[in-house]
Design a protein around this motif. Structure first.
Motif, mmCIF file in Angstrom:
data_model
loop_
_atom_site.group_PDB
_atom_site.id
_atom_site.type_symbol
_atom_site.label_atom_id
_atom_site.label_comp_id
_atom_site.label_asym_id
_atom_site.label_seq_id
_atom_site.Cartn_x
_atom_site.Cartn_y
_atom_site.Cartn_z
ATOM 1 N N ILE A 2 0.843 -1.188 0.000
ATOM 2 C CA ILE A 2 0.000 0.000 0.000
ATOM 3 C C ILE A 2 0.880 1.240 0.000
ATOM 4 O O ILE A 2 1.893 1.295 0.717
ATOM 5 C CB ILE A 2 -0.907 0.036 1.260
ATOM 6 N N ALA A 3 0.500 2.249 -0.768
ATOM 7 C CA ALA A 3 1.229 3.516 -0.789
ATOM 8 C C ALA A 3 0.253 4.663 -0.966
ATOM 9 O O ALA A 3 -0.772 4.514 -1.650
ATOM 10 C CB ALA A 3 2.257 3.537 -1.920
ATOM 11 N N VAL A 12 -4.479 -0.870 -7.999
ATOM 12 C CA VAL A 12 -5.816 -0.555 -7.499
ATOM 13 C C VAL A 12 -5.711 0.742 -6.716
ATOM 14 O O VAL A 12 -4.823 0.880 -5.859
ATOM 15 C CB VAL A 12 -6.364 -1.682 -6.595
ATOM 16 N N SER A 13 -6.592 1.707 -7.007
ATOM 17 C CA SER A 13 -6.537 3.013 -6.354
ATOM 18 C C SER A 13 -7.921 3.402 -5.856
ATOM 19 O O SER A 13 -8.942 2.983 -6.413
ATOM 20 C CB SER A 13 -6.028 4.091 -7.317
ATOM 21 N N ALA A 14 -7.938 4.223 -4.797
ATOM 22 C CA ALA A 14 -9.202 4.665 -4.214
ATOM 23 C C ALA A 14 -8.982 5.973 -3.468
ATOM 24 O O ALA A 14 -7.871 6.256 -3.005
ATOM 25 C CB ALA A 14 -9.757 3.603 -3.264
ATOM 26 N N ARG A 67 -12.183 2.669 1.207
ATOM 27 C CA ARG A 67 -12.632 2.257 -0.115
ATOM 28 C C ARG A 67 -11.591 1.354 -0.781
ATOM 29 O O ARG A 67 -11.947 0.380 -1.466
ATOM 30 C CB ARG A 67 -12.892 3.493 -0.986
ATOM 31 N N LEU A 68 -10.309 1.628 -0.573
ATOM 32 C CA LEU A 68 -9.265 0.768 -1.118
ATOM 33 C C LEU A 68 -9.405 -0.639 -0.564
ATOM 34 O O LEU A 68 -9.288 -1.634 -1.301
ATOM 35 C CB LEU A 68 -7.887 1.332 -0.777
ATOM 36 N N PHE A 101 -5.110 6.579 -2.557
ATOM 37 C CA PHE A 101 -4.296 5.518 -1.981
ATOM 38 C C PHE A 101 -4.226 4.363 -2.970
ATOM 39 O O PHE A 101 -5.193 4.071 -3.673
ATOM 40 C CB PHE A 101 -4.878 5.081 -0.639
ATOM 41 N N HIS A 102 -3.072 3.700 -3.022
ATOM 42 C CA HIS A 102 -2.801 2.727 -4.080
ATOM 43 C C HIS A 102 -2.343 1.394 -3.493
ATOM 44 O O HIS A 102 -1.796 1.344 -2.383
ATOM 45 C CB HIS A 102 -1.708 3.254 -5.010
ATOM 46 N N ALA A 103 -2.535 0.332 -4.279
ATOM 47 C CA ALA A 103 -2.080 -0.992 -3.842
ATOM 48 C C ALA A 103 -1.707 -1.844 -5.046
ATOM 49 O O ALA A 103 -2.334 -1.752 -6.111
ATOM 50 C CB ALA A 103 -3.159 -1.694 -3.037
ATOM 51 N N ILE A 104 -0.667 -2.675 -4.867
ATOM 52 C CA ILE A 104 -0.352 -3.730 -5.824
ATOM 53 C C ILE A 104 -0.154 -5.028 -5.056
ATOM 54 O O ILE A 104 0.126 -5.018 -3.855
ATOM 55 C CB ILE A 104 0.908 -3.405 -6.661
#
Length: 564
Positions: free
Chosen positions: A391-392, A422-424, A429-430, A490-493
């Motif tokens: 997460i970043a 994936v972003s929110a 929401r993420l 906020f982002h995730a991979i």
């Protein structure tokens, strides 16, 4: 093969495998005056070395001593013992420390392979006895591939996602200049030269000719072999080792539709890259988890199997049968799978956190990549942690990049389209989009934000060692690896464990001769990942596979020369 379509040829030394270990072994053999042949079963040379950073962990070299004159073999051996424990063979480790500097000096004196040591490159387990911050890691100087002519196309291209502008290779020095290009005239000039050089190559319809990291090492080895007129047979299949456990006399290969039997007066060196691509050995030795390898698709383990058929033995597991790193994956436009290893660029930077599938944090994100991936697998046995989520916040993504997304946010739109990212707008929401518990993720982020303010990670002690702090952002305090996760979106991979090489290989003696329970097999040697690692599954620092590979390639070639 056509029945009866065979021929015979004679050499002194035959090297099986055209990766870093194999090319080096052949070069050392040629330096010793041996009539040498390299056999590679793919259309490229370089193997996984060409895809790697090309780092060599070889303490005691002249370049290393200039950077760190206080380091000694005793310090290094103490560190190796602390890392590998009782599983490490101390006599083999001593042999490595003795011969490594000699191998490097031979390359510098007799070949086009020239190496440098960085002023700061900490050992990974920097809190252990004997660790140091510099002098043990070497890398090849950038190489002008135009000197190879058409042979530059024989080098396995680097991982596409490690390049810029469709193939421009960059090393750690280049990255620093590129990130600083708008703030420093020197960096701007450096970046402009890189882009101009690459553009000129593209206009001329050729691959990028400025080779760095693993490609630079392979390019220098290849140029040196061409200079000594050492033949390299590509797309050649090894069918059998000739002879038996009392003496290996050569090999039988399939080449251009016919079987060729080759005699090797001084010996045969196995340098096939290990067993990552061998389903039988993988099933027997590696954990049963979802994993992906960023290495070359060439390490079939076939040469290991041939040696085992002669009575050779594999080493013990020690600290693990393989070396690991966290990786992320995506499908390229051509349908192939891109596997990106998360070594240093993102996971230990401020503004990031890694959580499992319940939204809970479970490891120290700034630990070495080998320990990181091992922690993923250990945690997954208790609670689903494969894949995990990196997460970043948006500041971290744009400042440092995130996996295959470049600093500045280059590639975000495509990554959102293909599902890599994936972003929110909110953490909650993420969590919903990831299918994990929103309250758990929010709590994990809140704790990380508190740790960022105090500089102390009370859960997993992120950023407390010299190595871990080196991965962070030196402009951030009080802990360079910790920063608040508070800038939307906020982002995730997704992260998976990835095998970057095998530790377990064929047992050898101190001359790199493959051994059975009764002693060495005359005429049969091993180097690289086909040889059992002197690290015994531990990962002391960058280049701990390639450093011993080059060293024992030298040892094997010299032992073969003595046989002749």
């Amino acid at each position: 093969m056509h029945a009866g379509a065979s021929s015979e040829e004679n050499f002194d030394l035959i090297v099986l495998g055209g990766g870093g270990a194999g090319l080096a072994a052949a070069l050392f053999g040629a330096i010793e005056g041996l009539k040498t042949l390299v056999i590679e079963h793919t259309a490229f040379v370089g193997g996984t070395t060409a895809l790697s950073a090309g780092s060599l962990w070889i303490p005691g070299s002249e370049a290393g001593r200039r950077v760190n004159p206080e380091d000694t073999p005793a310090h290094t051996l103490a560190y190796l013992r602390a890392c590998s424990g009782a599983a490490g063979d101390v006599q083999m480790q001593r042999r490595f420390l003795e011969m490594g500097p000699i191998a490097v000096a031979t390359l510098e004196r007799c070949t086009q392979v020239h190496l440098r040591a960085f002023e700061r490159h900490p050992d990974y387990l920097s809190d252990l006895e004997g660790a140091t911050t510099c002098g043990r890691v070497l890398e090849a100087l950038p190489y002008d591939g135009r000197g190879l002519g058409a042979d530059i196309d024989l080098i396995r291209p680097p991982i596409e996602e490690f390049t810029l502008m469709g193939g421009m290779m960059v090393d750690r020095a280049d990255i620093g200049h590129l990130l600083n290009a708008t703030r420093s005239l020197e960096s701007f000039r450096h970046a402009a030269k890189l882009v101009a050089r690459h553009t000129a190559d593209v206009v001329r319809g050729r691959r990028s000719s400025r080779l760095v990291m693993g490609n630079a090492l392979v390019g220098r080895l290849l140029a040196s072999l061409r200079q000594r007129e050492v033949p390299i047979w590509l797309e050649t299949e090894v069918l059998a080792l000739t002879g038996d456990r009392s003496r290996v006399t050569g090999v039988a290969v399939g080449r251009e539709g016919r079987e060729v039997r080759l005699a090797a007066r001084a010996g045969v060196i196995l340098a096939g890259g290990g067993f990552i691509g061998n389903s039988e050995l993988r099933d027997r030795l590696l954990p049963k988890v979802t994993s992906f390898t960023p290495g070359a698709p060439t390490n079939s383990g076939g040469l290991i199997a041939l040696a085992l058929g002669l009575g050779a033995r594999l080493g013990e597991e020690g600290n693990g049968h393989a070396f690991w790193a966290p990786v992320s994956t995506r499908t390229r436009n051509d349908g192939s799978r891109a596997v990106f290893p998360h070594f240093v660029l993102d996971r230990a930077k401020p503004g990031t956190v890694v959580v499992d599938q319940t939204g809970r944090r479970f490891l120290n994100e700034s630990t070495s990549y080998n320990l990181f991936a091992k922690a993923m697998m250990a945690a997954d046995a208790v609670r689903s942690s494969i894949p995990a989520f990196l997460i970043a916040d948006h500041r971290a993504l744009t400042t440092y990049g995130l996996g295959m997304i470049r600093p500045g946010g280059w590639g975000v739109r495509r990554s959102l389209r293909d599902g890599y990212l994936v972003s929110a707008p909110t953490v909650e929401r993420l969590a919903q989009l990831l299918g994990i518990d929103a309250a758990n993720l929010a709590a994990s982020v809140a704790r990380m934000n508190e740790f960022a303010r105090t500089g102390i990670d009370e859960e997993f002690h992120r950023g407390i060692t010299v190595y871990e702090r080196n991965l962070g952002d030196p402009t951030i305090g009080p802990n360079p690896t910790l920063g608040a996760i508070e800038h939307p979106p906020f982002h995730a991979i997704k992260l998976y464990p990835g095998e970057i090489g095998t530790s377990t290989g064929l047992l050898t003696d101190q001359d790199a001769r493959v051994v059975t329970g009764d002693g060495p097999i005359p005429g049969l040697f091993a180097a690289g990942n086909d040889m059992h690692s002197i690290m015994a599954g531990a990962y002391p620092g960058p280049g701990i596979t390639l450093g011993p590979a080059i060293t024992f390639a030298y040892v094997a070639a010299n032992a073969a020369a003595r046989r002749s």
